[in-house]
Design an enzyme around this catalytic site. Sequence first.
Site, short mmCIF file in Angstrom:
data_model
loop_
_atom_site.label_atom_id
_atom_site.label_comp_id
_atom_site.label_asym_id
_atom_site.label_seq_id
_atom_site.Cartn_x
_atom_site.Cartn_y
_atom_site.Cartn_z
N HIS A 1 -67.96 38.39 12.56
CA HIS A 1 -69.05 39.34 12.56
C HIS A 1 -69.05 40.28 11.48
CE1 HIS A 1 -70.70 38.51 16.92
NE2 HIS A 1 -69.56 38.29 16.80
N LYS B 1 -74.30 50.98 5.80
CA LYS B 1 -75.59 50.89 6.31
C LYS B 1 -76.42 51.89 5.49
CE LYS B 1 -74.16 49.49 10.65
NZ LYS B 1 -74.74 48.06 11.22
N THR C 1 -79.35 43.16 14.37
CA THR C 1 -80.06 42.57 15.27
C THR C 1 -81.08 43.57 15.67
OG1 THR C 1 -78.36 43.48 16.70
CG2 THR C 1 -78.45 41.21 16.45
N LYS D 1 -85.33 43.38 16.82
CA LYS D 1 -85.89 44.03 17.75
C LYS D 1 -87.35 44.79 17.34
CE LYS D 1 -81.48 44.30 19.78
NZ LYS D 1 -80.15 45.34 19.69
N LYS E 1 -78.85 52.32 14.19
CA LYS E 1 -77.73 51.82 14.25
C LYS E 1 -76.35 52.65 13.98
CE LYS E 1 -79.70 50.14 10.56
NZ LYS E 1 -79.83 48.57 10.59
N ARG E 2 -75.28 51.90 14.05
CA ARG E 2 -74.11 52.64 13.89
C ARG E 2 -74.03 53.50 12.52
NH1 ARG E 2 -69.50 52.78 17.74
NH2 ARG E 2 -68.34 53.89 16.06
C1 JNB Z 1 -69.87 44.69 14.89
C2 JNB Z 1 -68.55 44.97 15.00
C3 JNB Z 1 -67.57 44.27 13.89
C4 JNB Z 1 -66.40 44.73 13.97
C5 JNB Z 1 -65.74 45.57 15.00
C6 JNB Z 1 -66.75 46.00 16.01
N1 JNB Z 1 -70.47 43.83 14.08
C7 JNB Z 1 -68.03 45.77 16.04
C8 JNB Z 1 -71.74 43.64 13.95
C9 JNB Z 1 -72.36 43.65 12.60
C10 JNB Z 1 -73.66 43.23 12.68
C11 JNB Z 1 -74.05 42.21 13.51
C12 JNB Z 1 -73.33 42.21 14.77
C13 JNB Z 1 -73.70 40.86 15.82
O1 JNB Z 1 -73.24 39.88 15.11
O2 JNB Z 1 -70.80 45.17 15.86
O3 JNB Z 1 -72.09 42.40 14.68
O4 JNB Z 1 -75.58 41.88 13.79
O5 JNB Z 1 -74.39 42.95 11.32
O6 JNB Z 1 -72.13 44.65 11.74
C14 JNB Z 1 -64.50 45.83 15.20
C15 JNB Z 1 -63.74 46.52 16.02
C16 JNB Z 1 -62.48 47.10 16.19
C17 JNB Z 1 -61.77 46.30 15.22
C18 JNB Z 1 -62.07 45.67 14.22
C19 JNB Z 1 -63.42 45.31 13.99
#
Ligand code: JNB
Length: 839
Positions: free
Chosen positions: A374, A571, A673, A677, A565-566
Site C-alpha cells: 500500500h 498529501k 480511495t 468516493k 484524508k490523513r
Molecule cells: C495506508 C497505510 C499505509 C501504511 C501504514 C498504515 N495506506 C496505513 C493507504 C495509501 C492509499 C491507499 C490505501 C488503500 O490501498 O493507509 O492505503 O489508497 O493511497 O496511502 C503503516 C502503518 C504502520 C506501519 C507502517 C505502515
Amino acid sequence: MPSKPAVAKSAQSPAPAAQDSKEEIFRSLIQRHLVSTLARHPETATPRDWWVATSLAVRDTIHNRMIATQTVHNQHNARRLYYFSLEYLMGRLFGNNLIATDLLEIAESALKSLGQDFDKIRNSEVDMGLGNGGLGRLAACFLDSLATLDYPALGYGIYYEFGLFRQEFVNGGQIEHPDNWTIFGDPWEIVRAEYTQEVRFYGRVENVFDDNGNYRPRWVDTKTILGVPHDIPTAGYGTGTVNLLRLWASKSSEDFDLAAFNSGGYVEAVREKAIGETVSKVLYPNDKTETGKELRLMQQYFFVACSLRDIIRRHFRNKENSWANFSDKVAVQLNDTHPAIAVVELMRILVDEQNTPWDEAWAVVGKTFAYTNHTLLPEALEKWSAGLFERVLPRHLQIIYEINTRLLKTVETKWPGDNAKKRVCSLIEESGQKMIRMANLAVVGSHAVNGVAALHTQLLKKDLFPEFDSLFPGKFQNKTNGITPRRWLLKSNPKLSELITKKIGKDWPRNLDLLRGLEKFADDAAFQKEFMTIKRENKVALAEVIKADCGIDVSPDAIFDVQIKRLHEYKRQHLNLLHILALYRRLLQNPSLDVVPRVFVFGAKAAPGYDLAKNIIRAINVIGARINADSRIGGKLKVAFLPNYRVSLAEKIIPAADVSEQISTAGKEASGTGNMKLALNGALTIGTLDGANVEIKEEVGDDNIFIFGLNVDQVEELQGKGYNPWNYYQADEELRAIIDWLGSDYFTPDEHGAFSLVHRSLLDGGDPYLVLADFRAYSDAHAKIDAAYRDKKRWARMAIMNTARVGKFSSDRTIHEYAKQIWKLKALPVSGNFTKLPS
Ligand code: JNB
C-alpha cells in the site's frame, strides 16, 4: 429513502398490510430488547438505548443468515479467503445492517411510531474506528463486497480497546483523546470464548536432535497470552451471505501469572498480567512505521498466531481435510506487511510442529499467502531490528535466516557473483544495525504481490522491487482499489440514490457499471436540476454540521471544496493552504474581485508525534479563523476544518462536495480511495496524475476533471537534477509574498514563529514534496474551476458525468479480480429467505 408516515395504532383499522405487520413485529422486538435485554423503561431510555435495542432486533435477522452461511460453507468444505489486516475502519454498522437486511424503512417508521427521532438514534452510534486511514477503510469495503458477492471469506484483526484517537482542536492545534469505543457495549459483537487461542512470546531456542539425528529445535521458557475472538457479522447486500470479522482480544493466561508469581511475587505478577491485557489495548496511530516498538511487534505476532491457529482448527474440523489439502482450502491475503510474520509462523508450525520437510512446507506457505503493498514511501516500509526479534520471537528469527540463506542461493543462481543484487534482495539489511525487511519477506513468502492502482503497481515493479520482479516473473500484478457503493452512495447519499434508482432502476448498488445509464441524462435540463438540487440539499445539511462543529456560517451557494484524508506532507494539505492564502491576498488587494464564493472544508488527523503535520493543522485553523472573521472579503472565502474526521463524518461531507482535492506529489499516493468516493457523489477532482487519479481521469474523461502539476517522470527528473524551492520562491512574486506572510507573525501576533515548521519545510527544508514547484499550476487549475462553476449547465453535466462514469471503482470489481486472479475463489450463494423476522 422516503420515510413513511407514522402508523397510528387504531382499533378500527382494517387488516394490516404485509409491511405494517412487519413493522408491528419489528416494533415489538425493539420494545422487548429495550425492556428485557437492557432493562430500560421506554420513558427514560436514551437514544443510545434505543440504538442498542434496535440493533439487537436487526441482529436477530442477521444471526439467522450468519448461521446459514457458515453451515453452507462448512457443508461444501469451501475454499475460503482469510483477510489478514491490523486495521478495519468499519465506521457505524447500524445503517449498513439495516440496508443489508432490507429493514431500514421498517425500523425508521417503527421508531417513529414509538415517538423516537431516528437520526438522533443512528447518530448515537460510536464509530468502530479500528484503523488509521485508507488501508483500514479498504479492508472494511472489501468485507462488504466479499459478502455481497457471496465469497466464502473471513476477516481477521485485532479487537483494540482504543481505536484511533478522538481529535479536538485547542487554539487550532490537535489534541488527542482516547477513543474507548467499547465502554457502552457493542450490540454487534459475539464473544467466542470457546475458541480462545494461546500465543507464546520470548523464551529461547533449545537446539536438540531427535533419535534419527535430525535437528529438532524447541522453543522453550516462553510466556503465554490468550487471544479471545470477538466476532462481528458482515452482511452482504441483496443476498443471504453473512461473513465474519473475527477480532482478537488479548488476555493474560494463568501461565503468565504463575511464572511471575514464582519468581517475583505479587506485584510483578499483576504487572505481567497487565502486559497480557496490553497487547490488544491500543491501535498505533501512525501510518508510518512504528520503528522498534516491541508492543507493536507483539501485536502483529499475537494477531497472526491466533488467526493461523484458528484457520488450522477450522480446517481440521472437517474430517476430509489434512495438511495435504491445506492450501487448496486456505487463501490468506496480507494487508500490507503488518501481518507478514504469518509467513514465518506457518513455516514454524509446519516444520517444527508437524515435522514437514522444509521444501514441502515452503511450497504450502507460498501457495497460501498473497501480499498487497500500500505504499512506496521508504519510511513506511516495515523493518524490525534483529535484536528485538531475537528477544520476542527467537525461533522465528532463526527461520527467517534459513529462508534468507535459501533466497540468496536463488539470487546467486540468477546473478552469479553479483553481491549488489544479494544485498537488495536479502531479508536482512546489513548496513548498520541488522534489520529484518518485512516487505522482502512478504514478497518471497507469497505467490502474488499486488499494488493498489495501475501507476502504483508500475512503480512497485520498476522502483521498489525490480530484482524480485525479474526473479519471480508474473508474481507482481495490479488490483486497482475500489469502494463499496452500498456505504458510499446508497447509505450516505439517500437522495441521490433515490434519483438514480428512479432513472436506471434499483440494480446499480450490486452492479455499479449500470451508472453509465445516467450519461444520457447529463444534458437533460430536468435531470440536471434534480441532481444539483440534491447536491444543494446535501450542502445545506453539511453547513449545519459545520455550524455545529466549528461554529462557522457557510453558504450552500459557495463551492464546497473538500480535502479529507490523513494529514501527511506528501498529501500536501499545505499546498491547499498556500492557495487559500493566495486567494485571500488577492481579495484583500482587490475586494471587488469577482470570485465564486468558496468554502474550503478539511478533515484530517495527524499522527500524534508528527510535528510538521500538526503544525499544518494549526496553520489551517488559525489562518482559517482569521479569514472567516475578516469582513473585508465579504464572506467570499471560508475555511472549515471539521474536528475528528472519521468514517461517519466522511459520510456527511462526501455527498455535499463540489470539488475533491487529490493533490499528492505524483508517485507518492499509492491509490487513494477518497478520490473515488467523492467522484461517485458528483464532486469534480482537482488532482495530480498520481495513484488512482490516473484511472479516474481515464474513466471520466479529460473534460470532467482538473489535472495539474508535475507527473511522475517530471518529478523524478526535477529531483534528479537537484530541486531547489528557492528558485520558485524567487521567480513567483505572489508565491514569495504568501510564503513570507505564512512565515511572519501576522496571523499569531502573540506568538513568534507559530508556523515555522511548515515554513521551514517549504524552503530551508528543501520542500521534499515539491509544493512550490506545483503551486502555480495548482492555482491555475483552481481558476479553471472557478470559471467552470459559473456555467451552471456545464458544471451539472460534469458532476453527472463523474457519477455516471466511475462504476469501475466499485470494490465489487476489485474483489472479483482478486478472487479470480489471486485467490482462485468461487462464489457460493446462500439460498433461502433469511431476512424473515421471527413472528
Ligand atoms: C495506508 C497505510 C499505509 C501504511 C501504514 C498504515 N495506506 C496505513 C493507504 C495509501 C492509499 C491507499 C490505501 C488503500 O490501498 O493507509 O492505503 O489508497 O493511497 O496511502 C503503516 C502503518 C504502520 C506501519 C507502517 C505502515
